[in-house]
Enzyme design. Structure first.
Site, PDB file in Angstrom:
ATOM      1  N   ARG A   1       0.812  -1.214   0.000  1.00  9.71           N
ATOM      2  CA  ARG A   1       0.000   0.000   0.000  1.00  9.71           C
ATOM      3  C   ARG A   1       0.846   1.265   0.000  1.00  9.71           C
ATOM      4  O   ARG A   1       0.377   2.331  -0.437  1.00  9.71           O
ATOM      5  CB  ARG A   1      -1.004  -0.042   1.151  1.00  9.71           C
TER       6      ARG A   1
ATOM      7  N   GLU B   1       4.079  -7.718  13.109  1.00 10.39           N
ATOM      8  CA  GLU B   1       3.115  -8.069  14.155  1.00 10.39           C
ATOM      9  C   GLU B   1       2.657  -9.512  13.941  1.00 10.39           C
ATOM     10  O   GLU B   1       2.318 -10.210  14.881  1.00 10.39           O
ATOM     11  CB  GLU B   1       1.931  -7.094  14.067  1.00 10.39           C
TER      12      GLU B   1
HETATM   13  O1  LIG Z   1       5.163  -1.580  11.504  1.00 10.68           O
HETATM   14  P1  LIG Z   1       5.127  -3.024  11.122  1.00 10.68           P
HETATM   15  O2  LIG Z   1       4.814  -3.915  12.281  1.00 10.68           O
HETATM   16  O3  LIG Z   1       6.343  -3.448  10.411  1.00 10.68           O
HETATM   17  O4  LIG Z   1       3.879  -3.231  10.142  1.00 10.68           O
HETATM   18  C1  LIG Z   1       3.495  -2.337   9.139  1.00 10.68           C
HETATM   19  C2  LIG Z   1       3.402  -3.015   7.809  1.00 10.68           C
HETATM   20  O5  LIG Z   1       2.439  -4.079   7.835  1.00 10.68           O
HETATM   21  C3  LIG Z   1       1.568  -3.947   6.710  1.00 10.68           C
HETATM   22  O6  LIG Z   1       2.075  -4.555   5.561  1.00 10.68           O
HETATM   23  P2  LIG Z   1       2.242  -6.121   5.388  1.00 10.68           P
HETATM   24  O7  LIG Z   1       3.628  -6.517   5.790  1.00 10.68           O
HETATM   25  O8  LIG Z   1       1.115  -6.815   6.063  1.00 10.68           O
HETATM   26  O9  LIG Z   1       2.237  -6.346   3.817  1.00 10.68           O
HETATM   27  P3  LIG Z   1       1.246  -5.985   2.646  1.00 10.68           P
HETATM   28  O10 LIG Z   1       1.333  -4.490   2.448  1.00 10.68           O
HETATM   29  O11 LIG Z   1       1.838  -6.712   1.482  1.00 10.68           O
HETATM   30  O12 LIG Z   1      -0.110  -6.431   3.029  1.00 10.68           O
HETATM   31  C4  LIG Z   1       1.517  -2.462   6.496  1.00 10.68           C
HETATM   32  O13 LIG Z   1       1.093  -2.147   5.187  1.00 10.68           O
HETATM   33  C5  LIG Z   1       2.926  -2.021   6.766  1.00 10.68           C
HETATM   34  O14 LIG Z   1       3.759  -2.101   5.623  1.00 10.68           O
HETATM   35  N1  LIG Z   2      -2.905  -4.367  12.820  1.00 11.59           N
HETATM   36  C1  LIG Z   2      -2.487  -4.038  11.603  1.00 11.59           C
HETATM   37  N2  LIG Z   2      -3.361  -3.544  10.698  1.00 11.59           N
HETATM   38  C2  LIG Z   2      -2.916  -3.202   9.458  1.00 11.59           C
HETATM   39  N3  LIG Z   2      -1.666  -3.327   9.052  1.00 11.59           N
HETATM   40  C3  LIG Z   2      -0.785  -3.812   9.932  1.00 11.59           C
HETATM   41  N4  LIG Z   2       0.531  -4.059   9.819  1.00 11.59           N
HETATM   42  C4  LIG Z   2       0.950  -4.569  10.978  1.00 11.59           C
HETATM   43  N5  LIG Z   2      -0.038  -4.658  11.862  1.00 11.59           N
HETATM   44  C5  LIG Z   2      -1.140  -4.195  11.218  1.00 11.59           C
END
Ligand SMILES: O=P(O)(O)OC[C@H]1O[C@H](OP(=O)(O)OP(=O)(O)O)[C@H](O)[C@@H]1O
Ligand SMILES: Nc1ncnc2[nH]cnc12
Length: 183
Positions: A71, A108
């Protein structure tokens, strides 16, 4: 037709996010409340407000934006266009060709790998890192390491939503960090 030239302000960006943010308990695994910003991106005025706010908060402080898959790409493309800045794509592991830098990090809900191609911009380029959510901070911390290892400077960090309970901000460096909304 939607009026795209309407002025926006930081407070309107936050109110759009608050109104449109969706929350999904137990996704993608039990115990996680997933915060979904896709409804914000899907609303033309809300999307414009968040892009304007991210660009305004760091105006004059960056030459390039780095968007984190997935995103963050949406934000980086729009802010890069609005600010006439270069755009870097920080990708999940194994998707980039050529010489790439790699950083592993914990999430997370699991762990992952991010990569950046080398040699795209001059050394010292000031980079604004953009993503949708700051949770534990692992993703943005890993991206900061990639930016620095590539020879650039992290001049700022912008996110739409900060999940303060996870203390991600503490894992970031000293560059100015702006979250449109915090929960
Ligand atoms: O601060 P953090 O704990 O590192 O988490 C934040 C990240 O988690 C989510 O992406 P995700 O890794 O789920 O990947 P995606 O965008 O491909 O869904 C979000 O879009 C951030 O990039
Ligand atoms: N709780 C949450 N919701 C959306 N994006 C995340 N990336 C890591 N934790 C998340």
């Amino acid at each position: 037709m939607t009026q795209l030239s309407a002025p926006t302000s930081p407070s309107s960006a936050a109110s759009h996010v608050e109104a449109l943010l969706a929350s999904y308990p137990d996704f993608p695994q039990p115990g996680i409340v997933f915060r979904d910003l896709n409804p914000v991106f899907a609303d033309a005025l809300a999307f414009r407000a968040i892009v304007d706010d991210l660009a305004d908060q760091h105006r004059g402080q960056f030459d390039a934006v780095a968007g984190i898959e997935a995103r963050g790409f949406l934000l980086a493309a729009a802010v890069g266009y609005a600010a006439q800045a270069s755009v870097l794509a920080v990708r999940k592991g194994g998707k980039l060709p050529g010489t790439v830098l790699t950083e592993e990090y914990d999430l997370e809900y699991g762990s992952a790998r991010l990569e950046l191609e080398v040699g795209q911009l001059p050394a010292g380029t000031r980079v604004l890192i953009l993503d949708d959510v700051l949770a534990t901070g692992g993703t943005i911390a890993a991206t900061s390491r990639l930016i620095e290892r590539a020879g650039y400077t992290v001049s700022g960090v912008g996110v739409v939503l900060e999940l303060t309970d996870l203390h991600g901000r503490e894992r970031l460096g000293t560059a100015p960090m702006h979250a449109i909304m915090s929960l």
